[in-house]
Design a protein around this motif. Structure first.
Motif, PDB file in Angstrom:
ATOM      1  N   SER A 223     119.071 -16.188  66.822  1.00 39.63           N
ATOM      2  CA  SER A 223     118.211 -16.944  67.735  1.00 39.63           C
ATOM      3  C   SER A 223     119.019 -18.015  68.465  1.00 39.63           C
TER       4      SER A 223
ATOM      5  N   VAL B 145      99.998 -18.176  66.148  1.00 38.20           N
ATOM      6  CA  VAL B 145     101.124 -17.248  66.194  1.00 38.20           C
ATOM      7  C   VAL B 145     101.816 -17.392  67.547  1.00 38.20           C
TER       8      VAL B 145
ATOM      9  N   SER C 280      97.947 -12.602  65.899  1.00 38.56           N
ATOM     10  CA  SER C 280      99.133 -11.856  66.299  1.00 38.56           C
ATOM     11  C   SER C 280      98.803 -10.868  67.407  1.00 38.56           C
TER      12      SER C 280
ATOM     13  N   ASN D 159     107.209 -16.223  76.275  1.00 40.36           N
ATOM     14  CA  ASN D 159     106.528 -16.593  75.042  1.00 40.36           C
ATOM     15  C   ASN D 159     105.022 -16.566  75.216  1.00 40.36           C
TER      16      ASN D 159
ATOM     17  N   ARG E  61     102.165 -20.469  62.253  1.00 38.80           N
ATOM     18  CA  ARG E  61     101.985 -21.861  61.853  1.00 38.80           C
ATOM     19  C   ARG E  61     100.545 -22.056  61.378  1.00 38.80           C
TER      20      ARG E  61
ATOM     21  N   ASP F   6     111.164 -12.814  68.488  1.00 37.20           N
ATOM     22  CA  ASP F   6     110.861 -13.874  67.520  1.00 37.20           C
ATOM     23  C   ASP F   6     109.365 -13.895  67.253  1.00 37.20           C
ATOM     24  N   TYR F   7     109.024 -14.238  66.020  1.00 40.67           N
ATOM     25  CA  TYR F   7     107.624 -14.228  65.592  1.00 40.67           C
ATOM     26  C   TYR F   7     107.438 -15.396  64.628  1.00 40.67           C
ATOM     27  N   LYS F   8     106.581 -16.319  64.994  1.00 41.33           N
ATOM     28  CA  LYS F   8     106.364 -17.504  64.163  1.00 41.33           C
ATOM     29  C   LYS F   8     104.874 -17.661  63.873  1.00 41.33           C
TER      30      LYS F   8
END
Length: 540
Positions: free
Chosen positions: A284, A482, A506, A494, A468, A464-466
């Motif tokens: 990243s 997400v 998601s 994004n 919270r 990328d996958y986050k």
């Protein structure tokens, strides 16, 4: 007339020493081609005497027909007590087929007696014999003086004696290495000046970043007379990394004046090249990386944005287009109305704050952020929201339903399968796909349904996958946010989704990502006269 600074990239060799970095031969070939397009002068492909992967790379790299870069193979000086023509490492360089060899030797007397466990005289002979042997075989030779700055500070006379041996043997370049990365810019500058006055051979710098001074030390060396900079893309490398060429190149060319590394047209591709290397290396890239990060020219505070709207110089040190980046304005509940005005201008919308559509949009954004959405890190979702408010969003597909099957039997891994019903151009499409998890299965099924109608979707991948948790006190019933980053190697974007159900959040972010790509992502070309041109990057 600008003085040429030669750029030597060691991402494929020194960069792979970094923790978590592993490149296949295909990866290395792709990166080499991209670096060549950028105008990099030397690409260090690896150490052919150390592993089969590097041997294969050197066999295949000739097929790339590089236009600008010379490929170089890395190795050490001959072993103590061994003739150069009998040394396996030196002969491996010759067998690799390269026309440029980069070999390293010891400059620090402490390293000679402790690491090599030989005499100072034998070390000098090892340097001379190795350089001479490779030159006799017709190769260009770059000599890397390992631990040079530490050696110089400990024993100046011996450090200089080692590089004079390389010069006497015919080295084309002598590169001074701050191998432990512990030197300060003032030290680098003074020592390089002394070396330049002491030898005739062209000097280079190889700085490590252990004190976060890799770039600063490289610039100091050039200002003191070095004319080659070695480093890696995005600063990859062992420990704290190497000097980051992505910062070195624009700093030399745009800031110091009088130096030139690549053409202006090549410099304008720097951002895409940096992001490409990051994607291939599966590392990243920090959003705040200077020059090329997605936040490098991003503005959030309302006062800042208001000023930037009047003139970009108010809060930007260069025009982002010079390095292929772009100005961004982040929208959040903390930002002023100027931020939304800027985003609307990017989209060529008549953004009247008294317009009912505008008022509804502002209230919608505030309500959504109150529910947990965050648009400052999700530009694509924000653009889709604005398009929808102004009836500017094409309905490229409609999701009618989806089902998920998750099964665990015995000791087998959990299996996930998704079934998606999509309407595209008036046609209803059913698809099913498996994945390594429910979100991956849904993503695969959606792509499968759409790729017949939109073939370019094959070039888009999630990078990328986050997840919270927004309200931790609700435990497993907590709402989650997400954030997904997607890319096609040329650009990244994004999107965001929010729900009490992580799969639904998601899914929402995935849908935004695909929609944003298919309607034609846009970049804004600002000619500094207030005019904007919109360019579709992915066409459907």
């Amino acid at each position: 007339m600008p003085q040429q600074v030669t750029i030597f990239d060691t991402t494929l060799r020194d960069g792979t020493q970094g923790e978590g970095v592993s490149l296949t031969v295909e990866d290395k070939l792709k990166i080499a081609a991209k670096l060549d397009d950028l105008g990099i002068h030397y690409i260090e492909g690896g150490w052919p005497g150390s592993n089969g992967k590097d041997i294969e790379f050197f066999k295949r790299v000739a097929s790339l027909s590089l236009k600008h870069a010379k490929v170089t193979a890395f190795g050490s000086t001959r072993r103590k007590g061994v003739k150069p023509e009998e040394d396996g490492n030196l002969n491996a360089i010759l067998e690799s087929g390269v026309r440029v060899a980069t070999i390293f030797g010891k400059s620090w007397d402490f390293q000679v007696t402790t690491a090599l466990q030989t005499t100072l005289e034998e070390n000098e002979a090892m340097i001379y014999d190795s350089v001479r042997y490779l030159k006799e075989q017709g190769l260009e030779v770059i000599y890397d003086a390992e631990h040079f700055f530490d050696g110089y500070k400990n024993n100046r006379d011996y450090a200089l004696a080692t590089i004079r041996k390389a010069e006497a043997a015919g080295a084309d370049w002598i590169v001074l290495c701050d191998t432990n990365g512990g030197s300060m810019p003032g030290e680098i500058s003074a020592i390089v000046q002394d070396v330049v006055a002491s030898v005739r051979t062209a000097i280079g710098i190889h700085a490590h970043n252990d004190c976060e001074l890799g770039v600063a030390n490289s610039l100091a060396a050039v200002q003191a007379g070095a004319r080659q900079v070695q480093g890696t893309f995005n600063g990859l490398g062992e420990r704290c990394g190497n000097a980051n060429l992505v910062s070195v190149i624009p700093n030399l060319q745009l800031k110091l004046g009088g130096f030139r590394c690549v053409s202006d047209e090549q410099l304008a591709t720097l951002t895409s090249a940096a992001r490409y290397v990051s994607e291939i290396a599966n590392v990243s890239m920090p959003v705040n990386q200077p020059y090329v990060g997605s936040a490098a020219f991003a503005h959030k505070g309302g006062i800042h944005v208001s000023a930037v709207l009047r003139h970009s110089k108010t809060y930007e040190h260069i025009e982002p287009e010079l390095v292929g980046n772009r100005q961004r304005v982040l929208v959040s509940e903390l930002a002023g109305q100027s931020n939304l005005v800027f985003k609307a201008q990017e989209m060529n919308l008549d953004f009247d704050l008294e317009n009912e559509s505008t008022k509804r949009l502002i209230q919608t954004i505030k309500d959504m952020e109150h529910r947990g959405y965050q648009f400052e890190g999700a530009d694509a979702s924000l653009e889709l929201l604005i398009r929808k408010a102004y009836d500017k969003q094409e309905n490229v597909f409609t999701i009618e339903s989806f089902k998920l099957l998750v099964e665990k039997t015995g000791d087998n891994p959990v299996a996930s399968e998704a079934i998606v019903k999509v309407k595209v151009h008036g046609e209803t499409v059913y698809t099913a796909a498996e994945g390594n998890g429910p979100v991956n299965a849904l993503d695969n099924a959606l792509r499968k349904a759409l790729e017949t109608y939109y073939p370019d979707i094959r070039d888009i991948h999630l990078t990328d996958y986050k997840v919270r948790v927004i309200n931790e006190k609700d435990a497993t019933a907590a709402k989650v946010r997400v954030l997904i980053e997607s890319s096609d190697f040329d650009a990244s974007w994004n999107t965001v989704g929010v729900s009490e159900n992580v799969i639904e959040a998601s899914w929402e972010a995935i849908l935004d990502s695909i929609r944003y790509a298919l309607i034609g992502r846009t970049v804004v070309l600002d000619n500094r006269e207030g005019k904007h041109e919109r360019i579709g990057i992915v066409n459907h």
